[in-house]
Design an enzyme around this catalytic site. Structure first.
Site, PDB file in Angstrom:
ATOM      1  N   LYS A 269     -15.029  14.745   1.067  1.00 28.08           N
ATOM      2  CA  LYS A 269     -16.278  14.859   1.834  1.00 28.08           C
ATOM      3  C   LYS A 269     -16.584  13.519   2.508  1.00 28.08           C
ATOM      4  O   LYS A 269     -16.672  12.494   1.843  1.00 28.08           O
ATOM      5  CB  LYS A 269     -17.430  15.262   0.895  1.00 28.08           C
ATOM      6  CG  LYS A 269     -18.819  15.243   1.545  1.00 28.08           C
ATOM      7  CD  LYS A 269     -19.905  15.716   0.568  1.00 28.08           C
ATOM      8  CE  LYS A 269     -21.309  15.532   1.160  1.00 28.08           C
ATOM      9  NZ  LYS A 269     -22.377  15.926   0.208  1.00 28.08           N
ATOM     10  N   ASP A 274     -26.446  11.035   4.505  1.00 23.22           N
ATOM     11  CA  ASP A 274     -27.031  12.360   4.309  1.00 23.22           C
ATOM     12  C   ASP A 274     -28.548  12.272   4.214  1.00 23.22           C
ATOM     13  O   ASP A 274     -29.095  11.938   3.169  1.00 23.22           O
ATOM     14  CB  ASP A 274     -26.453  12.981   3.022  1.00 23.22           C
ATOM     15  CG  ASP A 274     -26.974  14.386   2.768  1.00 23.22           C
ATOM     16  OD1 ASP A 274     -27.602  14.973   3.675  1.00 23.22           O
ATOM     17  OD2 ASP A 274     -26.735  14.904   1.645  1.00 23.22           O
ATOM     18  N   LYS A 281     -34.572  15.150   2.927  1.00 25.41           N
ATOM     19  CA  LYS A 281     -34.726  14.644   1.559  1.00 25.41           C
ATOM     20  C   LYS A 281     -35.992  13.805   1.454  1.00 25.41           C
ATOM     21  O   LYS A 281     -36.423  13.211   2.442  1.00 25.41           O
ATOM     22  CB  LYS A 281     -33.542  13.731   1.214  1.00 25.41           C
ATOM     23  CG  LYS A 281     -32.223  14.434   1.010  1.00 25.41           C
ATOM     24  CD  LYS A 281     -31.144  13.411   0.642  1.00 25.41           C
ATOM     25  CE  LYS A 281     -29.803  14.090   0.436  1.00 25.41           C
ATOM     26  NZ  LYS A 281     -29.776  15.032  -0.683  1.00 25.41           N
ATOM     27  N   ASP A 292     -22.356   9.042   0.534  1.00 26.50           N
ATOM     28  CA  ASP A 292     -21.997  10.460   0.550  1.00 26.50           C
ATOM     29  C   ASP A 292     -20.606  10.721   1.157  1.00 26.50           C
ATOM     30  O   ASP A 292     -20.233  11.865   1.404  1.00 26.50           O
ATOM     31  CB  ASP A 292     -23.081  11.260   1.293  1.00 26.50           C
ATOM     32  CG  ASP A 292     -23.266  12.660   0.723  1.00 26.50           C
ATOM     33  OD1 ASP A 292     -22.786  12.913  -0.393  1.00 26.50           O
ATOM     34  OD2 ASP A 292     -23.883  13.495   1.411  1.00 26.50           O
ATOM     35  N   ASP A 351     -29.495  20.662   3.675  1.00 24.30           N
ATOM     36  CA  ASP A 351     -29.100  19.570   2.789  1.00 24.30           C
ATOM     37  C   ASP A 351     -27.879  19.941   1.934  1.00 24.30           C
ATOM     38  O   ASP A 351     -27.302  19.088   1.271  1.00 24.30           O
ATOM     39  CB  ASP A 351     -30.289  19.174   1.897  1.00 24.30           C
ATOM     40  CG  ASP A 351     -30.089  17.831   1.230  1.00 24.30           C
ATOM     41  OD1 ASP A 351     -29.153  17.100   1.634  1.00 24.30           O
ATOM     42  OD2 ASP A 351     -30.871  17.507   0.305  1.00 24.30           O
ATOM     43  N   ARG A 355     -20.610  21.208   1.437  1.00 27.56           N
ATOM     44  CA  ARG A 355     -19.785  22.414   1.280  1.00 27.56           C
ATOM     45  C   ARG A 355     -19.465  23.049   2.636  1.00 27.56           C
ATOM     46  O   ARG A 355     -18.429  23.687   2.798  1.00 27.56           O
ATOM     47  CB  ARG A 355     -20.485  23.401   0.329  1.00 27.56           C
ATOM     48  CG  ARG A 355     -21.784  23.930   0.831  1.00 27.56           C
ATOM     49  CD  ARG A 355     -22.638  24.591  -0.264  1.00 27.56           C
ATOM     50  NE  ARG A 355     -23.300  23.595  -1.118  1.00 27.56           N
ATOM     51  CZ  ARG A 355     -24.092  23.897  -2.139  1.00 27.56           C
ATOM     52  NH1 ARG A 355     -24.311  25.167  -2.452  1.00 27.56           N
ATOM     53  NH2 ARG A 355     -24.651  22.946  -2.865  1.00 27.56           N
TER      54      ARG A 355
END
Ligand code: BES
Ligand code: MN
Ligand code: ZN
Length: 505
Positions: A269, A274, A281, A292, A351, A355
């Site tokens: 990843k 992020d 967030k 991240d 968020d 994936r």
């Protein structure tokens, strides 16, 4: 620049320092021998040094005493000499005693240390761990400081003293340790660099630089090619960004590789920052999200080790890279996107972006290569931290043999993993009415539903593993005041690949 690294059989001549690691077990005779040489009272030395973990005591022998350098630092190991505890102890001592150890020092595993009763193989492993620790301890986190930096002496030479019978083995371990430490030092930088110094374009450049230095191939897909390839997951997450995405493809394929050599696919990843996107967030500690792309750093590091050691395996690694930002163009909850392999995703929470980009990465690997094994690494879920804390990565695998090999590599490297289930009972949580799958599974088993999501993009590969490194990639340590990179995954993957290479021979 790397210091000169060597395996030797005597302390370095002055001016240099000698670091003598000592176990609590059988300490008295080791101290008595040292006391005699240095010319101090054995009972006093024994009273003052108990070899507790991380205990350090300096001794200053008179000139030309028994070949000893002018400075001897005793290092307590407690009652353990596992490679992991030893690496930690030496790294901490080398870090904290940098000024005292100076430019040239030797690590004693053969003369005064009571470790010298270990088997040759164990001593050689510790020699490697010691060199790795010495190199990692040189990491400079204060790269952007312009003032108030304490000048520390550049390390020019590290020697490890081992008994003659263990020297050949130690030499091999030294080569491994050096390659590993180089890759880990790079990963420290990549993960620690903030978003404004490492965006998706810069991450691709860093991969190219690693490839040029270590000797592996790197190809970068830029936005137009990513569009042409139909990587709708990566493009969706990138929509709110002013920096275009990159898709980094790395390959290690040594010449004369036997046709039946293992073929391993890696995915990391690469979210360079992020914010959460529109599902933004909270701002407390949001700065941690510069880490991240810890999965990307781990796979770049694994490529580096494999290339430097010319491991007899065929490796393909991919990194989808972007930041995750909210703006007028950003994806919204409810949006539905089509990924590389054709499956559609309903974005329920922007968020849960990791994936979504990994969907393209896994789709790309499974569609374009015939891989024996696929491993992805991602700082994927806070839920994994809730489950396992900061001391193990979550392991999810479709294959028991692969899971066992990764567990063993985790034990050996000190980068532990703990297996969690991939039962189909969790699948309904990510069922979407409108699309093939949705990217949010709710609070129960959040790390597991994230893994179930990824599983959808693996074409039912029988030897796929997902490592959730959210808790382990970036954490508190003795080496920095704030959280910082651990390079987690580099040593784990290196150990796994070394194991594969051994079986292949
Ligand atoms: N990058 C985060 C996960 C993370 C959290 C990594 C803490 C390291 C430390 C990931 O993209 C994320 O935001 N996950 C969400 C998922 C949720 C919306 C389903 C989370 O864990 O809260
Ligand atoms: Mn996120
Ligand atoms: Zn994330």
């Amino acid at each position: 620049m790397l210091p000169n690294l060597q395996i030797v059989n005597a302390p370095l001549p002055s001016p240099a320092a000698l670091l003598v690691p000592l176990l609590t077990n059988n300490l008295a005779p080791a101290l008595a021998a040292l006391a005699q040489l240095v010319g101090v009272d054995a009972a006093v030395l024994q009273a003052d040094f108990k070899a507790k973990a991380n205990e350090v005591l300096g001794l200053y022998p008179p000139a030309n005493q028994g070949g000893l350098p002018a400075k001897v630092l005793l290092l307590g190991l407690g009652d353990q000499a596992s490679p992991t505890s030893f690496r930690k102890a030496v790294r901490q001592a080398a870090f904290q005693q940098k000024a005292k150890l100076g430019e040239r020092w030797a690590l004693d595993l053969g003369t005064f240390s009571n470790l010298n009763t270990l088997e040759d193989r164990e001593l050689a492993t510790l020699a490697g761990a010691g060199v790795q620790a010495a190199l990692l301890a040189q990491y400079d986190i204060a790269k952007f400081k312009t003032e108030g930096k304490e000048p520390s002496p550049a390390l020019t030479e590290v020697a490890v003293i081992v008994p003659p019978a263990a020297q050949a083995l130690a030499q091999t371990q030294l080569a491994k340790a050096t390659a590993l430490a180089q890759a880990q030092l790079r990963a420290f930088d990549l993960v620690n660099l903030p978003g404004n110094h490492l965006n998706a374009l810069q991450l691709a450049q860093a991969a190219q630089q690693a490839g040029a230095e270590a000797g592996f191939q790197v190809r970068v897909l830029y936005k137009a090619e990513i569009e042409a390839e139909g990587m709708g997951g990566l493009l969706a997450i990138n929509q709110g960004s002013v920096i275009p995405p990159t898709f980094i493809i790395m390959e290690h394929r040594p010449a004369n590789l036997p046709a039946d050599a293992p073929k391993v696919g890696l995915a990391g990843k690469g979210v360079t920052f992020d914010t959460g996107g529109i599902s933004i967030k909270p701002s407390d500690n949001m700065g941690w999200m510069k880490s991240d792309m810890g999965g990307a750093a781990a796979v770049i590091g694994a490529m580096e080790v494999a290339a430097r050691l010319q491991l007899p395996v065929h490796l393909v690694a991919v990194v989808p890279a972007t930041d995750n930002k909210p703006d007028g163009n950003a994806i919204e909850p409810g949006d539905i996107v089509r990924t590389y392999n054709g499956l559609t995703i309903e974005i329920e929470d922007t968020d849960a972006e990791g994936r979504v980009i990994l969907a393209d990465a896994l789709g790309y690997l499974t569609k374009n290569y015939q891989l024996d094994t696929i491993i992805d690494l991602a700082t994927l879920t806070g839920a994994c931290i809730v489950a396992l804390g900061y001391h193990a990565a979550g392991l999810f695998s479709s294959g028991d043999e692969l899971a066992a090999a990764l567990e063993q590599a985790g034990q050996r490297s000190g980068e532990r993993v703990w297996r969690l289930p991939l039962w189909d009972d969790y699948a309904p949580q990510i069922k979407s009415d409108m699309a093939d799958v949705k990217n949010l599974g709710g609070r129960p088993g959040g790390a597991i539903t994230a893994a179930k999501f990824l599983e959808r993009f693996t074409a039912k590969h029988p030897a796929w593993a997902h490592l959730d490194i959210a808790g382990t990639a970036f954490s508190d340590s003795p080496y920095a005041g704030q959280r910082s990179s651990t390079a987690f995954g580099v040593a784990l993957l290196a150990e796994y690949l070394l194991g594969l290479a051994k079986m292949a021979k």
